[in-house]
Design a protein around this motif. Structure first.
Motif, PDB file in Angstrom:
ATOM      1  N   THR A 139       0.825  -1.210   0.000  1.00  0.00           N
ATOM      2  CA  THR A 139       0.000   0.000   0.000  1.00  0.00           C
ATOM      3  C   THR A 139       0.856   1.255   0.000  1.00  0.00           C
ATOM      4  O   THR A 139       0.651   2.182  -0.791  1.00  0.00           O
ATOM      5  CB  THR A 139      -0.933   0.016   1.228  1.00  0.00           C
ATOM      6  OG1 THR A 139      -1.755  -1.145   1.201  1.00  0.00           O
ATOM      7  CG2 THR A 139      -1.799   1.267   1.225  1.00  0.00           C
ATOM      8  N   LYS A 140       1.851   1.273   0.888  1.00  0.00           N
ATOM      9  CA  LYS A 140       2.704   2.463   0.990  1.00  0.00           C
ATOM     10  C   LYS A 140       3.589   2.591  -0.253  1.00  0.00           C
ATOM     11  O   LYS A 140       3.822   3.702  -0.753  1.00  0.00           O
ATOM     12  CB  LYS A 140       3.547   2.371   2.253  1.00  0.00           C
ATOM     13  CG  LYS A 140       4.237   3.676   2.627  1.00  0.00           C
ATOM     14  CD  LYS A 140       4.714   3.658   4.067  1.00  0.00           C
ATOM     15  CE  LYS A 140       3.589   3.893   5.029  1.00  0.00           C
ATOM     16  NZ  LYS A 140       4.051   4.049   6.429  1.00  0.00           N
ATOM     17  N   ARG A 162       1.398   3.886  -3.222  1.00  0.00           N
ATOM     18  CA  ARG A 162       0.966   5.276  -3.002  1.00  0.00           C
ATOM     19  C   ARG A 162       2.129   6.237  -3.159  1.00  0.00           C
ATOM     20  O   ARG A 162       2.020   7.269  -3.837  1.00  0.00           O
ATOM     21  CB  ARG A 162       0.337   5.416  -1.615  1.00  0.00           C
ATOM     22  CG  ARG A 162      -0.096   6.856  -1.286  1.00  0.00           C
ATOM     23  CD  ARG A 162      -0.786   6.914   0.065  1.00  0.00           C
ATOM     24  NE  ARG A 162       0.082   6.469   1.143  1.00  0.00           N
ATOM     25  CZ  ARG A 162       1.013   7.238   1.726  1.00  0.00           C
ATOM     26  NH1 ARG A 162       1.207   8.467   1.298  1.00  0.00           N
ATOM     27  NH2 ARG A 162       1.750   6.771   2.719  1.00  0.00           N
TER      28      ARG A 162
END
Length: 328
Positions: free
Chosen positions: A249-250, A253
């Protein structure tokens, strides 16, 4: 026969004499253990390898010539050193490096006892460094590098690729005579191209208004480096996440924030850029180029290529040639 042997003997001796020479010094056993080795290239670049572990604290000071650009790579225990005339200090940790211009002053350092110090350093004559900048970069790039490198201290993470090239520099001993110097020059230029790219890219990215730790920024840069180094077989987001120690996710993003596009789109863009270059500069056919850049189906490659460049890949070389003729 004797004359031939003499000729070969002289040739061999000349090759040995004219090869890069490494001067090494062992740390005295009553002080600790380790070795310091130094090799000099034809252009006066000094490559040093420092391996040191002292039995007691060692305080050392010495002058630093402003005639050199210095790059220091910390491979193990971190270290700090101070600049007497400027009243400031530098600290680098394991897998971190810094680059700066000598200041014609004195630096002092304390090597803590029982620490395992491992450094690689490169001293580049500033005249040669400036010449490299002017030879390979345009005015705007030169200005950016000079502003960043010649007027301060820049820190850069030591990437796996840098580590590999640093290790490979010692292999010059496999070559005799001028070939050894040529090998060292090649490795130095390879390392500089990657290093300068990291310096400028990290500076640009650090200037973006994105809330992120240094560790996360370093991970994003390394993810891009991994993709660029194996573009045709770029790892999945899950694999990249594991390699750079950042959650999926990080990673996704932050990558989008930095580079303005998702990871998948970045891979496609870079593959098509590489494909366009191959179509112009090689004799590969469309199917071969598609495979080289990572497309399993030439039809998928052709569709993506036409979407980006507005022309089918089989007609790309001809279209570029016609455009050049019309402009002239």
């Amino acid at each position: 026969m004797t004359h031939g042997n003499q000729y070969l003997g002289k040739l061999y001796n000349d090759l040995i004499t004219n090869s890069p020479q490494t001067i090494s010094m062992d740390i005295p056993s009553d002080m600790g253990q380790g070795r310091i080795a130094q090799t000099k290239t034809k252009h006066g670049v000094i490559l040093s390898d420092w391996q040191m572990c002292y039995q007691s604290d060692m305080n050392v000071e010495g002058s630093v010539s402003k005639e050199y650009v210095q790059i220091i790579f910390c491979m193990n225990d971190g270290i700090s050193w101070g600049m007497m005339n400027e009243h400031r200090s530098i600290t680098i940790q394991k897998n971190e490096s810094c680059i700066y211009v000598g200041h014609d002053g004195t630096e002092y350092i304390c090597y803590k006892k029982d620490s395992n110090f491992s450094f690689k350093s490169i001293k580049i004559p500033i005249l040669y460094f400036s010449q490299l900048l002017s030879d390979y970069f345009d005015g705007q790039e030169v200005t950016a590098y000079e502003k960043k490198l010649l007027n301060g201290i820049s820190k850069v993470p030591v990437t796996p690729v840098m580590e590999q090239i640093l290790a490979e520099t010692s292999q010059f001993t496999q070559y005799r005579g001028g070939l050894g110097y040529l090998y060292l020059d090649g490795k130095l230029l390879e390392l500089l191209s990657i290093y300068l790219g990291e310096v400028l890219e990290l500076d640009i990215l650090m200037g973006k208004n994105i809330s992120m730790s240094r560790t996360e920024r370093t991970a994003i840069l390394e993810a891009k480096r991994i993709i660029d180094s194996q573009l045709a077989f770029a790892p999945s987001c899950e694999e990249l996440s594991r390699l750079v120690h950042l959650s999926v996710t990080k990673l996704t993003r932050c990558f989008s924030s930095f580079y303005g596009m998702p990871i998948h789109q970045y891979i496609i863009e870079q593959r098509l850029v590489q494909a366009a270059q191959l179509l112009l500069e090689s004799d590969w056919n469309v199917g071969e180029v598609a495979a080289i850049v990572g497309y399993g189906k030439p039809s998928n490659f052709a569709a993506a290529f036409k979407k980006k460049y507005g022309v089918a890949p089989k007609n790309y070389r001809e279209s570029r040639f016609n455009n050049s003729k019309s402009k002239s």
